[in-house]
Design an enzyme around this catalytic site. Sequence first.
Site, PDB file in Angstrom:
ATOM      1  N   THR A  81       0.725  -0.990   0.077  1.00  0.00           N
ATOM      2  CA  THR A  81       0.061  -0.054  -0.304  1.00  0.00           C
ATOM      3  C   THR A  81       1.091   1.308   0.262  1.00  0.00           C
ATOM      4  OG1 THR A  81       0.113  -0.071   2.067  1.00  0.00           O
ATOM      5  CG2 THR A  81      -2.226  -1.135   0.982  1.00  0.00           C
ATOM      6  N   HIS A  87      -8.007  -5.186  -6.141  1.00  0.00           N
ATOM      7  CA  HIS A  87      -6.539  -4.188  -5.424  1.00  0.00           C
ATOM      8  C   HIS A  87      -7.530  -3.210  -4.079  1.00  0.00           C
ATOM      9  CE1 HIS A  87      -3.162  -1.213  -6.950  1.00  0.00           C
ATOM     10  NE2 HIS A  87      -3.573  -1.466  -6.318  1.00  0.00           N
ATOM     11  N   ARG A 133     -10.348  -9.691   7.323  1.00  0.00           N
ATOM     12  CA  ARG A 133     -10.493  -9.188   9.031  1.00  0.00           C
ATOM     13  C   ARG A 133     -10.144 -10.477  10.294  1.00  0.00           C
ATOM     14  NH1 ARG A 133      -9.529  -5.939   5.202  1.00  0.00           N
ATOM     15  NH2 ARG A 133     -10.416  -4.140   4.720  1.00  0.00           N
ATOM     16  N   SER A 179       5.473  -0.689  -1.541  1.00  0.00           N
ATOM     17  CA  SER A 179       5.090  -0.408  -2.799  1.00  0.00           C
ATOM     18  C   SER A 179       5.754   0.465  -2.976  1.00  0.00           C
ATOM     19  CB  SER A 179       3.817   0.217  -2.074  1.00  0.00           C
ATOM     20  OG  SER A 179       3.468   1.023  -3.681  1.00  0.00           O
ATOM     21  N   GLY A 191      -4.387  -5.266   3.714  1.00  0.00           N
ATOM     22  CA  GLY A 191      -3.546  -3.719   2.895  1.00  0.00           C
ATOM     23  C   GLY A 191      -4.118  -2.643   4.252  1.00  0.00           C
ATOM     24  N   ARG A 192      -5.508  -2.497   4.199  1.00  0.00           N
ATOM     25  CA  ARG A 192      -6.099  -1.255   5.359  1.00  0.00           C
ATOM     26  C   ARG A 192      -6.187  -1.607   6.508  1.00  0.00           C
ATOM     27  NH1 ARG A 192     -10.050  -1.837   0.672  1.00  0.00           N
ATOM     28  NH2 ARG A 192      -9.775   0.020  -0.626  1.00  0.00           N
ATOM     29  N   GLY A 250      -7.437  -9.128   0.361  1.00  0.00           N
ATOM     30  CA  GLY A 250      -8.894  -8.455  -0.166  1.00  0.00           C
ATOM     31  C   GLY A 250      -9.672  -9.018   1.208  1.00  0.00           C
ATOM     32  N   GLY A 251     -10.133  -8.009   1.626  1.00  0.00           N
ATOM     33  CA  GLY A 251     -11.458  -8.360   2.337  1.00  0.00           C
ATOM     34  C   GLY A 251     -10.902  -9.455   3.718  1.00  0.00           C
TER      35      GLY A 251
END
Length: 354
Positions: free
Chosen positions: A78, A249, A284, A106, A303-304, A281-282
């Site tokens: 990221t 992404h 959690r 990144s 990522g986040r 992706g996704g």
Amino acid sequence: MPLVCLTDFQAQARERLPKASWDFIEGAADEGITMRDNMAAFKKIRLRPRYLKDVSQVDTGTTIQGEAISAPICIAPTAFHCIAWPDGEMSTARAAQAAGVCYITSTYASCTLEDIVASAPSGLRWFQLLVQPDWQLNKQLIQRAESLGFKALVVSVDVPVIGKRRDDLRNQIDLKANIKLCKILQSPDEAKAVPSSLLAAMNAFFCWDHIPWLQSLTRLPIILKGILTREDAELAVKHNVQGILVSNHGGRQLDEVPASIDALAEVVAAVQGRMEVYLDGGVRTGNDVLKALALGAKCIFLGRPILWGLTCKGEKGVEEVLNILKEEFRTSMTLTGCRSIAEINRDLIQLSRL
């Protein structure tokens, strides 16, 4: 109040960051359908636990590209970590090293590659290449990363152009325009020789024909990030790359594509064990990690949530995010009767009718 799960970090990070920075981190392409699906798709999968096993000892360790990691939970590439914390990617690298996991740096890191390596010299690092229009610049980036001890080259294939991220447009944010090439090039002189606009563009000409050229530049294993279909997975095998990172992404590029977890089985089936397959992706929860591995992923990348942890507590926040997810994953393994990564398989899951 203690932060006990990843979404706790999300809530606190939202309070701490300026709106434009938060919107950039959380932003999605167009209507955000794929971003939401990335998380919702995991909840349509149910677990099939097996009991009356001796689970007094559970080992979460595994390997990726032959390198040992403490758990199949690593850090996705990221950009602009300095948005979240002053030390940016240096803090992220230290946390990854402490947790014993891989960190994909990144192309758009806000710290120099030298500083990132120096901050965590024994950490496992891969380098993400966002292919630039200038082929000489791509060559410099690849060879620079290899010389600094990065262990794999992760090539993002899903960014011929930038997706339409509505919040960034509303906020008139243009972080790419502020990239300093000296952050990633070898010297200030090299930075001066390259127009600053180059890194604000993607390479729409990049295609399968260029894979052999990349392979000629490096001895590093090449991972293709962004593959979502059987057809592209088969082409990846044909081109003798070493891995696929199934990814949309984070829902930031093409909206209304499948959730990463929904695309995973198709890619795994096409590869037929000829290379490692990963997913981002996704993810959690620990259950999410278990489900991804049951469907054939070797490892997941976050990522986040990493940026949430970084925003809240810097290096310690990233460590906490990783450790919370690792412990949740260990609990998920224990409660489903899995004593090692090798015991996680397709029999552990069923698709829900919800």
